[in-house]
Design a protein around this motif. Structure first.
Motif, PDB file in Angstrom:
ATOM      1  N   THR A  32     -64.257  50.406 -29.305  1.00  8.25           N
ATOM      2  CA  THR A  32     -64.396  51.791 -29.772  1.00  8.25           C
ATOM      3  C   THR A  32     -65.075  51.852 -31.164  1.00  8.25           C
ATOM      4  O   THR A  32     -65.740  53.500 -31.209  1.00  8.25           O
ATOM      5  N   GLY A  33     -64.719  51.614 -31.419  1.00  8.13           N
ATOM      6  CA  GLY A  33     -65.091  51.867 -32.894  1.00  8.13           C
ATOM      7  C   GLY A  33     -64.484  53.049 -33.915  1.00  8.13           C
ATOM      8  O   GLY A  33     -65.555  53.409 -34.983  1.00  8.13           O
ATOM      9  N   GLN A  34     -63.479  52.963 -33.928  1.00  7.98           N
ATOM     10  CA  GLN A  34     -62.455  53.842 -34.877  1.00  7.98           C
ATOM     11  C   GLN A  34     -61.572  52.972 -35.140  1.00  7.98           C
ATOM     12  O   GLN A  34     -61.632  51.672 -35.020  1.00  7.98           O
ATOM     13  N   ARG A  35     -61.135  54.107 -36.791  1.00  7.23           N
ATOM     14  CA  ARG A  35     -60.967  53.241 -37.650  1.00  7.23           C
ATOM     15  C   ARG A  35     -59.249  52.885 -37.108  1.00  7.23           C
ATOM     16  O   ARG A  35     -58.679  54.461 -37.923  1.00  7.23           O
ATOM     17  N   LEU A  36     -58.620  52.073 -37.279  1.00  9.55           N
ATOM     18  CA  LEU A  36     -57.276  52.453 -36.621  1.00  9.55           C
ATOM     19  C   LEU A  36     -56.118  51.553 -38.233  1.00  9.55           C
ATOM     20  O   LEU A  36     -57.009  50.236 -38.457  1.00  9.55           O
ATOM     21  N   ALA A  37     -55.699  52.026 -38.469  1.00  8.14           N
ATOM     22  CA  ALA A  37     -54.868  51.225 -39.947  1.00  8.14           C
ATOM     23  C   ALA A  37     -53.545  50.982 -39.175  1.00  8.14           C
ATOM     24  O   ALA A  37     -52.702  51.958 -38.469  1.00  8.14           O
ATOM     25  N   VAL A  38     -52.250  49.908 -39.287  1.00  6.61           N
ATOM     26  CA  VAL A  38     -51.160  49.683 -39.201  1.00  6.61           C
ATOM     27  C   VAL A  38     -50.516  49.505 -39.928  1.00  6.61           C
ATOM     28  O   VAL A  38     -50.590  48.818 -41.340  1.00  6.61           O
ATOM     29  N   LEU A  52     -59.075  39.281 -34.769  1.00  7.19           N
ATOM     30  CA  LEU A  52     -58.698  40.686 -34.804  1.00  7.19           C
ATOM     31  C   LEU A  52     -58.685  41.519 -36.157  1.00  7.19           C
ATOM     32  O   LEU A  52     -59.465  43.104 -35.927  1.00  7.19           O
ATOM     33  N   ILE A  53     -57.865  41.645 -36.678  1.00  9.15           N
ATOM     34  CA  ILE A  53     -58.304  42.216 -38.008  1.00  9.15           C
ATOM     35  C   ILE A  53     -59.166  42.380 -38.949  1.00  9.15           C
ATOM     36  O   ILE A  53     -60.099  42.567 -39.511  1.00  9.15           O
ATOM     37  N   GLY A  54     -60.106  40.791 -39.046  1.00 12.70           N
ATOM     38  CA  GLY A  54     -61.204  40.558 -39.193  1.00 12.70           C
ATOM     39  C   GLY A  54     -61.756  41.251 -40.914  1.00 12.70           C
ATOM     40  O   GLY A  54     -60.699  40.538 -41.639  1.00 12.70           O
ATOM     41  N   ASP A  55     -62.916  42.464 -41.334  1.00 12.13           N
ATOM     42  CA  ASP A  55     -62.598  42.644 -42.573  1.00 12.13           C
ATOM     43  C   ASP A  55     -62.137  44.060 -42.225  1.00 12.13           C
ATOM     44  O   ASP A  55     -61.996  44.465 -43.648  1.00 12.13           O
ATOM     45  N   ASP A  58     -57.962  46.083 -45.124  1.00 13.22           N
ATOM     46  CA  ASP A  58     -57.224  46.859 -46.183  1.00 13.22           C
ATOM     47  C   ASP A  58     -56.652  47.875 -45.275  1.00 13.22           C
ATOM     48  O   ASP A  58     -55.922  49.121 -45.558  1.00 13.22           O
ATOM     49  N   GLN A  59     -56.699  47.906 -43.573  1.00 10.56           N
ATOM     50  CA  GLN A  59     -55.869  48.835 -42.959  1.00 10.56           C
ATOM     51  C   GLN A  59     -54.764  48.235 -42.423  1.00 10.56           C
ATOM     52  O   GLN A  59     -54.665  49.032 -41.568  1.00 10.56           O
ATOM     53  N   MET A  60     -54.697  47.569 -42.992  1.00 15.10           N
ATOM     54  CA  MET A  60     -53.326  46.300 -42.757  1.00 15.10           C
ATOM     55  C   MET A  60     -51.995  46.378 -43.593  1.00 15.10           C
ATOM     56  O   MET A  60     -52.056  45.450 -44.681  1.00 15.10           O
ATOM     57  N   VAL A  61     -50.451  46.641 -43.505  1.00 12.48           N
ATOM     58  CA  VAL A  61     -50.026  46.239 -44.479  1.00 12.48           C
ATOM     59  C   VAL A  61     -48.969  46.534 -43.975  1.00 12.48           C
ATOM     60  O   VAL A  61     -48.650  46.653 -43.305  1.00 12.48           O
ATOM     61  N   GLU A  62     -47.970  45.236 -44.678  1.00  6.96           N
ATOM     62  CA  GLU A  62     -47.107  45.047 -43.997  1.00  6.96           C
ATOM     63  C   GLU A  62     -45.581  44.674 -44.766  1.00  6.96           C
ATOM     64  O   GLU A  62     -46.204  45.084 -46.201  1.00  6.96           O
ATOM     65  N   GLN A  81     -49.964  57.274 -48.210  1.00 11.42           N
ATOM     66  CA  GLN A  81     -50.426  57.850 -48.723  1.00 11.42           C
ATOM     67  C   GLN A  81     -52.376  56.969 -49.242  1.00 11.42           C
ATOM     68  O   GLN A  81     -52.922  57.522 -49.654  1.00 11.42           O
ATOM     69  N   LEU A  82     -51.965  56.031 -50.059  1.00 11.92           N
ATOM     70  CA  LEU A  82     -52.668  54.730 -49.684  1.00 11.92           C
ATOM     71  C   LEU A  82     -53.971  54.289 -48.945  1.00 11.92           C
ATOM     72  O   LEU A  82     -54.960  54.804 -49.209  1.00 11.92           O
ATOM     73  N   LEU A  83     -52.933  54.350 -47.919  1.00  9.81           N
ATOM     74  CA  LEU A  83     -54.277  54.123 -46.903  1.00  9.81           C
ATOM     75  C   LEU A  83     -55.313  55.163 -46.396  1.00  9.81           C
ATOM     76  O   LEU A  83     -56.723  54.890 -46.502  1.00  9.81           O
ATOM     77  N   ARG A  84     -54.755  56.613 -46.536  1.00  8.80           N
ATOM     78  CA  ARG A  84     -55.381  57.838 -46.545  1.00  8.80           C
ATOM     79  C   ARG A  84     -56.617  58.006 -47.715  1.00  8.80           C
ATOM     80  O   ARG A  84     -57.666  58.448 -47.041  1.00  8.80           O
ATOM     81  N   GLU A  85     -56.070  57.419 -48.683  1.00  7.80           N
ATOM     82  CA  GLU A  85     -57.382  57.806 -49.651  1.00  7.80           C
ATOM     83  C   GLU A  85     -58.505  56.249 -49.911  1.00  7.80           C
ATOM     84  O   GLU A  85     -59.661  56.944 -50.007  1.00  7.80           O
TER      85      GLU A  85
END
Ligand SMILES: [Zn+2]
Length: 293
Positions: A32-38, A52-55, A58-62, A81-85
């Protein structure tokens, strides 16, 4: 950057199926073209397919080496906070370790600076339909802190076992809505609702999900038209009486505009952020609920 970003705290016992749910949410977000960070605190959980992560690395953090509800709470705050920014996501999922208390994790979202931009946070707990007889007190505690329960692996149990799993959940958390999932497939709108849209009163992708061949329960969204000018407390009661598993929108109260956010039995009316309310949306609230079987 959005005023408010929804944050879903996803909890559940070890092996309950959280990662499968995360994978499903990522697939749906991609579709659906939405930016989901995990942000994942589950050891090794980001064995999520590279494709699935592809490019979007930067939106995936463990976060490893501790627990986000306690020892890693500062790291959780800094990471969000970093993901938000840096990544400016549309939605963030925090996948807790199987030993975390989801409600304690959720409380960290009220700390500054997160409380200034986290909106519509929900605590979703995944429960394995095959293992609802778990005796560990942590299991019950996780279930009791949920706004919404996902009963996973319902395709792996008999109808009688499913009935007993559901009655066990009803005993532990009598008022909490339960969504059944097959292979982590759940209606995205239930976990991550969207507010009414100026152009289309009913969200197109919700509609797709009503016909999802994998879902056992049927879900539908409809819109409430809330009368203007009620006191916030009267508006709260009016909406509460008509709420669904998810409730989201904007109302014009005597005190001014309010953002409506509801998950399960929890409902809040809060003043909008500095961006205000999009044109044409005041007085409109979307309700997502089960259709009667
Ligand atoms: Zn902890």
């Amino acid at each position: 950057m959005k005023d408010r970003v929804p944050v879903i705290v996803l909890g559940g016992f070890l092996g309950s199926g959280k990662t499968t749910v995360v994978r499903h949410l990522l697939t749906e977000a991609q579709r659906t073209g939405q930016r989901l960070a995990v942000v994942s605190n589950e050891f090794g959980a980001l064995g999520i397919d590279a494709a699935l992560i592809g490019d979007r690395a930067d939106q995936m953090v463990e976060l490893a080496g501790g627990c986000v509800c306690c020892t890693l709470s500062n790291e959780l705050r800094d990471t969000l906070q970093l993901l938000r920014e840096k990544a400016d996501p549309d939605c963030i999922v925090v996948e807790c370790s199987g030993l975390a208390l989801p409600f304690d994790t959720q409380l960290h979202l009220y700390r500054p600076p997160l409380r200034d931009w986290v909106g519509d946070e929900a605590c979703v707990v995944v429960v394995d339909a095959e293992r609802t007889d778990e005796a560990d007190p942590l299991f019950a505690e996780q279930i009791q802190s949920a706004d919404l329960l996902i009963l996973s692996k319902v395709d792996l149990v008999s109808p009688a076992e499913l009935a007993s799993a559901r009655s066990r959940l009803a005993e532990l958390a009598p008022d909490t809505a339960v969504v059944e999932a097959v292979q982590g497939t759940i209606p995205l709108a239930v976990v991550w609702p969207t507010a009414p849209r100026a152009a289309a009163p009913v969200d197109g992708h919700d509609h797709d999900h009503d016909h999802d061949p994998h879902s056992h329960a049927a879900w539908a969204s409809h819109e409430l038209h809330v009368p203007d000018g009620m006191d916030a407390s009267a508006a709260y009661d009016w909406i509460y009486a008509r709420r669904g598993v998810r409730t989201k929108g904007f109302v014009r109260c005597a005190e001014g505009p309010r953002v409506v956010q509801g998950v399960g039995r929890r409902l809040e009316l809060v003043p909008p952020g500095p961006g205000g309310v999009p044109q044409g949306l005041l007085g409109r609230v979307v309700v997502i609920d089960r259709t009667p079987r």
